[in-house]
Design an enzyme around this catalytic site. Structure first.
Site, PDB file in Angstrom:
ATOM      1  N   CYS A   1       0.832  -1.206   0.000  1.00 25.28           N
ATOM      2  CA  CYS A   1       0.000   0.000   0.000  1.00 25.28           C
ATOM      3  C   CYS A   1       0.870   1.261   0.000  1.00 25.28           C
ATOM      4  O   CYS A   1       1.525   1.546  -0.979  1.00 25.28           O
ATOM      5  CB  CYS A   1      -0.972  -0.067   1.179  1.00 25.28           C
ATOM      6  SG  CYS A   1      -2.357   1.056   1.033  1.00 25.28           S
TER       7      CYS A   1
ATOM      8  N   HIS B   1      -3.386  -5.757   1.230  1.00 24.81           N
ATOM      9  CA  HIS B   1      -2.672  -5.951   2.505  1.00 24.81           C
ATOM     10  C   HIS B   1      -2.613  -7.426   2.889  1.00 24.81           C
ATOM     11  O   HIS B   1      -3.527  -7.905   3.583  1.00 24.81           O
ATOM     12  CB  HIS B   1      -3.409  -5.192   3.620  1.00 24.81           C
ATOM     13  CG  HIS B   1      -3.259  -3.709   3.551  1.00 24.81           C
ATOM     14  ND1 HIS B   1      -2.276  -3.034   4.242  1.00 24.81           N
ATOM     15  CD2 HIS B   1      -3.958  -2.771   2.873  1.00 24.81           C
ATOM     16  CE1 HIS B   1      -2.385  -1.730   4.005  1.00 24.81           C
ATOM     17  NE2 HIS B   1      -3.397  -1.538   3.168  1.00 24.81           N
TER      18      HIS B   1
ATOM     19  N   GLU C   1      -0.965  -8.762   5.173  1.00 28.26           N
ATOM     20  CA  GLU C   1      -0.905  -8.905   6.643  1.00 28.26           C
ATOM     21  C   GLU C   1      -2.303  -8.850   7.270  1.00 28.26           C
ATOM     22  O   GLU C   1      -2.469  -9.216   8.433  1.00 28.26           O
ATOM     23  CB  GLU C   1       0.015  -7.828   7.250  1.00 28.26           C
ATOM     24  CG  GLU C   1      -0.583  -6.440   7.409  1.00 28.26           C
ATOM     25  CD  GLU C   1      -0.625  -5.626   6.120  1.00 28.26           C
ATOM     26  OE1 GLU C   1      -0.389  -6.201   5.036  1.00 28.26           O
ATOM     27  OE2 GLU C   1      -0.899  -4.411   6.196  1.00 28.26           O
TER      28      GLU C   1
END
Lengths: 230, 83
Positions: free
Chosen positions: A86, A203, A205
């Site tokens: 990002c 993302h 994560e």
């Protein structure tokens, strides 16, 4: 494998990345403050999401001049693994470590939701654990993810296999409707020519544990571990 | 350093021709819906004013190339006035 998560003023996904690397993947990890310049002992650098320097001027434009970025450049030039997520992707673009630039989403809205991504090239350190054409479900959260580059450059990148992830529908269909931000050719993630530097808007994560609704982000993390021989 | 040594530079940063400008497109749509049908295009950029000691235009150009504009997507124009 030892990871370094780089923290810029305004980063806000560094703890999520640190958590996934340490608790979910069981790897060593430390934060790297943007003023640091010693990256010795690290195998993989993570530039996390957030709003570095308030996204003033352009996203990533000021962060790219942080002292640590000179060391990141050297690390990447030596073939070290670097992933920008990002805002981290935006910083890598501004730094010239990846080709192209970001524009405002064509909707002008901040888009925060799960998207589907088609793996276009699995012959990279970031996608080796996935199948070619596999569809991953990972969330995005950004206002400026509308990737752009010259048509000639895009053709070159296609030819070299640098386009790694594309926004798609649930069955992998790459359509304008599946494009959440107007990104050229539905691009969600790209690599440099050496494939050791990877930038993506989604993302991983935030999709690495069942409780968060998807574990597809693990394909990316575990691919990097496999590439490093872990 | 006295104010006489200062020079002001106005920098106009605009999206490159051919690069999509979502903000300009949104403003264009809004103007049309207000009845301003004569508007054919809107491009939205940034206006930056620098107050510089000494005032070398060459160095200001360098600042634009390095930081203030991204040449992949933006164009810029510098206007200077003596301080």
């Amino acid at each position: 494998m030892r990871f370094g998560v780089i923290v810029f003023p305004g980063s806000n996904c560094e703890m999520d990345c640190h958590y996934v690397i340490e608790k979910v993947l069981g790897q060593e990890v430390r934060y790297v403050w943007h003023q640091e310049s010693d990256l010795r002992g690290l195998d993989c650098l993570v530039l996390p999401g957030g709003f570095s320097y308030g996204d003033y001027l352009r996203c990533g434009a000021i962060a790219r001049f942080s002292p640590v970025m000179e060391a990141v450049r050297d690390f990447a030039a030596r073939g070290g693994l670097v992933i920008g997520i990002c805002n981290g992707f935006q910083i890598l673009l501004e730094a010239g470590l990846l080709p192209g630039a970001m524009l405002r989403n064509n909707s002008l809205s901040f888009v925060c939701r799960f998207v589907h991504l088609r793996v276009e090239n699995r012959d990279t350190p970031w996608t080796g654990k996935a199948e070619r054409g596999q569809v991953l479900r990972i969330p995005i959260a950004h206002g400026e993810g509308n990737y752009t580059a010259g048509e000639g450059l895009l053709d070159e990148m296609e030819r070299r296999g640098q386009i790694i992830l594309r926004y798609c529908g649930p069955a992998g269909e790459v359509t304008p409707e599946a494009n959440p931000n107007g990104s050229a050719r539905n691009i969600a993630g790209i690599c440099n020519e050496g494939f050791n530097v990877f930038g993506l808007m989604p993302h991983p994560e935030r999709a690495s544990e069942e409780i968060l609704g998807s574990t597809d982000g693990l394909f990316i993390w575990e691919s990097a571990l496999a590439a490093a021989g872990v | 350093m006295s104010e006489a040594d200062q020079r002001r530079f106005s920098i106009f940063v605009s999206p490159l021709r051919g690069v999509l400008d979502p903000q300009g497109q949104a403003a264009l749509g809004a103007l049309h819906s207000l009845g301003y049908d004569e508007v054919e295009d809107v491009r939205i950029g940034k206006y930056i004013v620098l107050t510089v000691r000494g005032g070398s235009e060459e160095r200001v150009r360098e600042m634009c190339e390095k930081l203030l504009a991204n040449p992949i997507i933006e164009d810029y124009r510098i206007e200077s006035e003596s301080g």
